[in-house]
Design a protein around this motif. Structure first.
Motif, short mmCIF file in Angstrom:
data_model
loop_
_atom_site.label_atom_id
_atom_site.label_comp_id
_atom_site.label_asym_id
_atom_site.label_seq_id
_atom_site.Cartn_x
_atom_site.Cartn_y
_atom_site.Cartn_z
N THR A 107 -6.03 7.06 8.43
CA THR A 107 -6.56 8.41 8.72
C THR A 107 -7.63 8.88 9.46
O THR A 107 -8.64 7.93 9.26
N VAL A 108 -7.58 9.81 10.38
CA VAL A 108 -8.87 10.09 11.06
C VAL A 108 -9.38 11.40 10.57
O VAL A 108 -8.48 12.49 10.51
N GLU A 109 -10.88 11.43 10.17
CA GLU A 109 -11.23 12.69 9.65
C GLU A 109 -12.79 12.72 10.01
O GLU A 109 -13.44 11.75 9.61
N TYR A 165 -10.34 6.13 8.14
CA TYR A 165 -10.25 5.74 6.92
C TYR A 165 -8.86 5.01 6.48
O TYR A 165 -7.87 5.48 7.02
N TYR A 166 -9.06 3.88 5.88
CA TYR A 166 -7.60 3.16 5.94
C TYR A 166 -7.80 2.16 4.75
O TYR A 166 -9.01 1.84 4.19
N ALA A 167 -6.72 1.61 4.39
CA ALA A 167 -6.52 0.72 3.03
C ALA A 167 -6.46 -0.82 3.84
O ALA A 167 -5.56 -1.10 4.79
N HIS A 226 2.60 1.39 -3.31
CA HIS A 226 2.78 2.29 -1.92
C HIS A 226 1.45 3.09 -2.02
O HIS A 226 0.95 3.52 -3.21
N ILE A 227 0.74 3.27 -0.74
CA ILE A 227 -0.17 4.31 -0.66
C ILE A 227 0.25 5.43 -0.20
O ILE A 227 0.82 5.51 1.23
N LEU A 228 -0.07 6.57 -0.53
CA LEU A 228 0.63 7.69 0.02
C LEU A 228 -0.29 8.52 0.80
O LEU A 228 0.27 8.85 1.66
N SER A 229 -1.59 8.61 0.72
CA SER A 229 -2.43 9.39 1.33
C SER A 229 -3.94 8.63 1.47
O SER A 229 -4.20 8.24 0.10
N ILE A 230 -4.81 8.94 2.16
CA ILE A 230 -6.12 8.77 2.31
C ILE A 230 -6.83 9.84 2.94
O ILE A 230 -6.59 10.17 3.96
N THR A 231 -8.02 10.43 2.23
CA THR A 231 -8.86 11.37 2.90
C THR A 231 -10.31 10.56 2.67
O THR A 231 -10.63 9.55 2.05
N SER A 232 -11.17 11.42 3.20
CA SER A 232 -12.58 10.95 3.03
C SER A 232 -13.01 11.01 1.41
O SER A 232 -14.14 10.57 1.13
N TYR A 257 -1.89 7.00 -4.64
CA TYR A 257 -1.02 5.80 -4.42
C TYR A 257 0.14 5.81 -5.81
O TYR A 257 -0.03 6.38 -6.81
N ILE A 258 0.79 4.84 -5.59
CA ILE A 258 2.11 4.49 -6.73
C ILE A 258 2.02 3.29 -7.03
O ILE A 258 1.62 2.10 -6.57
N VAL A 259 1.95 3.24 -8.56
CA VAL A 259 2.16 1.85 -9.43
C VAL A 259 3.37 1.84 -10.20
O VAL A 259 3.70 3.13 -10.60
#
Length: 97
Positions: free
Chosen positions: A22-24, A29-31, A62-68, A73-75
């Motif tokens: 993600t760019v913010e 921002y990344y996993a 799974h990682i659904l989304s990332i912000t600052s 995420y899903i487990v």
């Protein structure tokens, strides 16, 4: 995740196992998946300086989304998927489904 000059030269590996980028606010921002199969979330400037880990390690399918501010995420446990949200400031993890 790779970087290069605009002409495609000088290719460099920034992160070998990066996903959910993600760019913010001029930051990425990344996993990144670690050797033990856990993930950590990182923040890095657009010029690739100032890389810092902003989450504690966690496991997920799974990682659904990332912000600052957070990641969703899903487990999967016992064939049941649960969605969680991790707040980077407090470190608090909340089940959201």
């Amino acid at each position: 995740m790779y970087s290069s000059d605009l002409n495609g030269k000088n290719i460099k590996v920034v992160e070998k196992f990066a996903n959910t980028i993600t760019v913010e606010n001029n930051k990425l921002y990344y996993a990144a998946k670690k050797s033990d199969k856990s993930y950590c979330i990182y923040e890095i400037n657009e010029d690739l300086s100032g890389k810092k880990q902003i989450s504690k390690p966690f496991y997920c399918t799974h990682i659904l989304s990332i912000t600052s501010k957070n990641a969703k995420y899903i487990v999967e446990e016992n064939q049941v998927e649960e969605t969680y949200k991790m707040d980077f400031t407090s470190g608090k993890i909340t089940k959201i489904n």
